[in-house]
Design an enzyme around this catalytic site. Structure first.
Site, short mmCIF file in Angstrom:
data_model
loop_
_atom_site.label_atom_id
_atom_site.label_comp_id
_atom_site.label_asym_id
_atom_site.label_seq_id
_atom_site.Cartn_x
_atom_site.Cartn_y
_atom_site.Cartn_z
CG ASP A 164 43.99 60.88 60.77
OD1 ASP A 164 44.24 59.87 60.08
OD2 ASP A 164 43.47 60.82 61.89
CB CYS A 177 68.65 91.07 40.46
SG CYS A 177 68.80 92.49 39.41
CB CYS A 211 64.93 91.80 36.16
SG CYS A 211 66.64 91.51 35.74
CG ASP A 247 44.15 56.98 57.39
OD1 ASP A 247 44.41 55.80 57.60
OD2 ASP A 247 43.77 57.78 58.25
CG ASP A 273 47.85 57.96 58.18
OD1 ASP A 273 47.83 56.75 57.90
OD2 ASP A 273 46.91 58.57 58.70
N1 LIG Z 1 45.39 50.59 71.11
C1 LIG Z 1 44.71 49.68 70.41
N2 LIG Z 1 43.64 49.09 70.97
C2 LIG Z 1 42.94 48.19 70.30
N3 LIG Z 1 43.20 47.81 69.05
C3 LIG Z 1 44.25 48.34 68.45
C4 LIG Z 1 45.06 49.32 69.08
N4 LIG Z 1 46.03 49.68 68.23
C5 LIG Z 1 45.81 48.99 67.11
N5 LIG Z 1 44.76 48.18 67.22
C6 LIG Z 1 44.24 47.25 66.23
O1 LIG Z 1 45.08 47.26 65.09
C7 LIG Z 1 44.35 47.62 63.93
C8 LIG Z 1 45.23 48.39 62.99
O2 LIG Z 1 45.60 49.63 63.57
P1 LIG Z 1 46.14 50.83 62.73
O3 LIG Z 1 46.46 51.91 63.67
O4 LIG Z 1 47.23 50.32 61.86
O5 LIG Z 1 44.98 51.24 61.75
P2 LIG Z 1 43.56 51.93 62.00
O6 LIG Z 1 43.70 53.10 62.90
O7 LIG Z 1 42.52 50.91 62.36
O8 LIG Z 1 43.14 52.40 60.55
P3 LIG Z 1 43.74 53.53 59.63
O9 LIG Z 1 44.95 52.93 59.03
O10 LIG Z 1 42.65 53.75 58.66
O11 LIG Z 1 44.01 54.73 60.47
C9 LIG Z 1 43.16 48.39 64.45
O12 LIG Z 1 42.09 48.34 63.56
C10 LIG Z 1 42.87 47.68 65.76
O13 LIG Z 1 42.11 46.54 65.52
MG LIG Z 2 44.43 56.62 61.04
#
Ligand SMILES: Nc1ncnc2c1ncn2[C@@H]1O[C@H](COP(=O)(O)OP(=O)(O)OP(=O)(O)O)[C@@H](O)[C@H]1O
Ligand SMILES: [Mg+2]
Ligand SMILES: [Cu+]
Length: 755
Positions: free
Chosen positions: A642, A16, A13, A435, A646
């Site tokens: 994702d 235990c 039970c 997100d 995040d």
């Molecule tokens: N490798 C990249 N090339 C071009 N722009 C970029 C790159 N990385 C980030 N950015 C710019 O920075 C912004 C913020 O990026 P971040 O990864 O924080 O968010 P996201 O992917 O746009 O959105 P979420 O937070 O919804 O995933 C993007 O919208 C983009 O304009």
């Molecule tokens: Mg994202």
């Protein structure tokens, strides 16, 4: 720090379970231990440099239980068969004892019918009521059928505790010994004006009924882990691979990384891999919960255990054995089923006090009755009843059975729940943070607009695109992939990059062909002191259409602007509507710029938006939301995401929900994973949590109130008022019934329908 799971034998039970927990936790080097009574498993976190698993095992053995390490993969078929065999053998033993116990009990009950009812039954021979005959009949029931109870209580005694076995042994032994004394020295009682009555049937019937309860329990436990067995059963046994240019069939365990595997229509895909030749559609419902078949072509990933539908194809094995998605799912479900819901801890604490408390009540009952009636027979009946009715077996089953069925049900619907705690918490969610990229949207953005400052003359446009693609090739960001894909479709070549730097939440930079190239947000480039005047209008128009806009600067001067569209998942809008209907506040959290974010929020019906949140600030934002509460406790916030960016927010949230198609980091940081990426899974998860918690409450009610109500009645509180005394036989039957009702109720959860 190591985590191992042990299979436990010999627990009767929940008390235990809590003593094993105490024993293991008190060992040096053990950090944490949780014992699940329903699954008969212990999950132990320990420092392998300080203590070996062997030592933990022997500590458990010393306390009178048995512990076997469970193999980590949980996937080899042989182990499962062995376990099944053990379970079958236990069941056979139980049934045999039950049959013997039942036959003898029936004879004994029939024998005392005339006595109990005061009527004459001509077909019942008088000699059947001979106490010596009854003694002979009862002895095997008491000591063979009830052997397990004696062992259990002896072990408990060694640990200086008492379990439900103690209650059963004390109760039935009291009835048996009293009857024995009456049988041997009847004169002693007759001289004192008492009737020389025996209570053999009480002991036999109670033992038989409890065995019946145990059998039901045993069967039900087997059923609750059926979810896992079903998952393991999904795995095919064979695979067809190409070795030395020949097609051969091999066992799935023999498949190696990079083996080329052939799958024909209708066959199960043996391991995870990447399609290299051929086209087909694959039914992935068993793993992702997604009901529509998914198209596969070279370059696509396939998941082991899913079923190939139409075409045949070849794929390269990329994950085998314990690394496959299926093996991971099995492990997660096992861990979740072995974990403890907070509500369970309350039940545990109660059980730990329960048995000693009951023994005290039983002793008090005996003394009061003996003192009040000066009749040892009358004192014995309520004492035995108290001991029997108070058995906390149902209490120990209440939470784990529901959790096991609930998590299993989740897995069936493509929702992986990592722990009982999150399953319990999910129904309390007040705010849900979504997100944007990859969660609300498909996460497969495409470049839809591209303009350059200097037009298209002299191939200027393609030259700039080549610079952009060269740089973005080094980035993992979904937007970067979009740029690379677009460049590929325009057939521009790429160059090497020097000094590549990714600025999270802003963009990327580096040297291409001795040009300093920067790609990223408007804000970032402005902060770098770059003039962005010429494209501001264009930027606003695209943003308001819900497009992500990225800016491209070469050597400190803006050269081009790209509009990137990411389509919404077809289910997002409906999911948001449902979440609102459930009364939840829905919030969008994104790194993208405000107009883009708001345009998308409008489209899916979200009214609260946090935009331009840098990746490292996402967790902070969740914390702020948690504090937004009028009550003393913080707001229960769930985060759905994702990406790698995040992960901290997922961990900060009360319930972190990862999209199964997202990154491994996000999945690791989350409590719940939606394998298919369909947001409606969130609603199913919340509903499942509601159903499970409701089920647990019902179970606790069945277990607790039954005991609480039963004890005073058993102690004879109603006797002075109505002359009612609870027969120990009824107490035994009732006890078995309460366990059965708890388990049956938990199994009702199997009817849960996904949203
Ligand atoms: N490798 C990249 N090339 C071009 N722009 C970029 C790159 N990385 C980030 N950015 C710019 O920075 C912004 C913020 O990026 P971040 O990864 O924080 O968010 P996201 O992917 O746009 O959105 P979420 O937070 O919804 O995933 C993007 O919208 C983009 O304009
Ligand atoms: Mg994202
Ligand atoms: Cu019991």
């Amino acid at each position: 720090m190591n985590t191992s799971r042990l299979k436990l034998k010999g627990m009767s039970c929940a008390s235990c379970a809590s003593s094993i927990e105490k024993i293991i936790s008190s060992l040096p080097g053990v950090k944490e231990c949780a014992v699940n009574f329903g699954a008969q498993q212990a999950t132990v976190k320990y420092n392998s440099q300080k203590i070996e698993l062997k030592q933990i095992q022997s500590a458990v053995d010393a306390a009178g239980f048995k512990a076997y390490p469970l193999n980590k993969e949980g996937m080899t078929i042989g182990e499962d068969d062995k376990e099944k065999a053990v379970r079958k053998a236990q069941e056979r033993d139980l049934i045999l004892k039950l049959v013997v116990g039942s036959i003898i009990s029936i004879i004994l009950v029939v024998a005392c019918l005339p006595m109990m009812t005061g009527l004459e039954f001509s077909f019942i021979p008088r000699w059947l009521h001979n106490p010596w005959l009854q003694l002979i009949l009862t002895t095997p029931v008491q000591f063979w059928c009830g052997y397990g109870f004696y062992i259990g209580s002896c072990n408990a005694l060694k640990r200086q505790t008492a379990t439900m076995d103690t209650l059963i042994t004390l109760g039935t032994s009291a009835a048996f010994l009293y009857s024995l004394v009456v049988t041997v020295f009847p004169d002693f009682f007759v001289e004192r004006g008492l009737r020389a009555e025996v209570y053999y049937e009480t002991s036999a019937v109670v033992i038989t009924l409890i065995l019946l309860g145990r059998l039901f329990e045993h069967r039900a436990k087997g059923k609750t882990s059926a979810a896992i067995r079903k998952l393991i059963g999904l795995q095919p046994r064979n695979a067809r691979v190409i070795r030395n240019g020949r097609e051969i069939d091999i066992l799935i365990q023999e498949v190696q990384l990079d083996d080329v595997v052939i799958v024909r229509p209708g066959e199960k895909i043996p391991v995870d891999g990447e399609v290299i030749e051929g086209n087909s559609t694959v039914d992935e419902a068993m793993v992702t919960g997604e009901s529509l078949p998914v198209k596969k072509q070279p370059g696509d990933e396939v998941i082991g255990a899913t079923i190939n539908k139409t075409g045949s194809f070849k794929f390269k094995a990329t994950r085998i054995g314990k690394d496959t998605v299926l093996a991971q799912i099995v492990r997660l479900v096992q861990e979740a089923q072995g974990s403890k819901a907070p509500i369970q801890r309350i039940a545990d604490r109660v059980t730990a006090w329960f048995v000693p408390g009951i023994i005290a009540i039983a002793i008090a009952t005996f003394i009061i009755w003996l003192y009040g009636t000066r009749n040892i027979t009358l004192a014995l009946i309520p004492t035995v009843s108290v001991l029997i009715i108070a058995c906390p077996c149902a209490l120990g089953l209440a939470t784990p059975t529901s959790i096991m069925v609930g998590t299993g049900k989740g897995a069936e619907n493509g929702i992986l729940i990592k722990g009982a705690e999150s399953l319990e918490l999910a129904h309390k969610i007040q705010t849900i943070v979504l997100d944007k990229t990859g969660t609300l949207t498909e996460g497969k953005p495409t470049v839809t607009n591209f303009i350059t400052v200097n037009g298209t003359a002299n191939g200027n446009e393609l030259k700039i695109l080549s610079l952009a693609a060269s740089l973005e090739r080094n980035s993992e960001h979904p937007l970067a992939e979009a740029v690379v894909r677009y460049a590929q479709s325009q057939e521009v070549g790429v160059k090497n990059v020097r000094d590549f730097v990714a600025v999270p939440g802003s963009g990327v930079q580096g040297f291409v062909l001795d040009h300093f190239v920067q790609i990223g947000t408007l804000r970032w480039l402005e902060s770098e002191g770059i003039d962005t005047q010429m494209f501001l209008l264009q930027n606003n128009t695209w943003s308001n259409e819900g497009k992500s806009v990225i800016w491209l600067a070469v050597d400190g001067k803006i050269e081009a602007l790209m509009g990137i569209t990411d389509t919404l998942k077809s289910t997002s809008k409906e999911a948001v509507r449902m979440l609102h209907k459930l009364g939840l506040e829905v919030v969008m959290l994104t790194g993208d710029n405000r107009p883009t974010a708001e345009a998308i929020a409008r489209e899916v019906g979200i009214d609260r938006v946090f935009a331009e949140v840098r990746p490292d600030r996402k967790a902070e934002q969740v914390k702020t939301l948690q504090k937004e509460s009028s009550k003393k406790e913080h707001k229960i916030v769930a985060m759905v995401g994702d990406g790698i960016n995040d992960a901290p927010a997922l961990a900060q949230a009360d319930v972190g929900i990862a999209i199964g198609t997202g990154t491994d980091v996000a999945i690791a940081a989350s409590d719940i994973t939606l394998i298919s990426g369909d947001l409606q899974g969130i609603i199913t998860a919340i509903k499942l949590s509601h159903a499970t918690v409701g089920n647990i409450r019902q179970n606790l009610f069945f277990a607790f109130f039954y005991n609480i109500l039963g004890i005073p009645v058993a102690a004879g509180i109603l006797f002075p008022l109505f002359g009612w005394l609870l027969n120990p036989i009824i107490a035994g039957g009732g006890m078995a019934f309460s366990s059965v009702s708890v388990v049956t109720n938990a199994l009702r959860l199997r009817n849960f329908k996904a949203y």
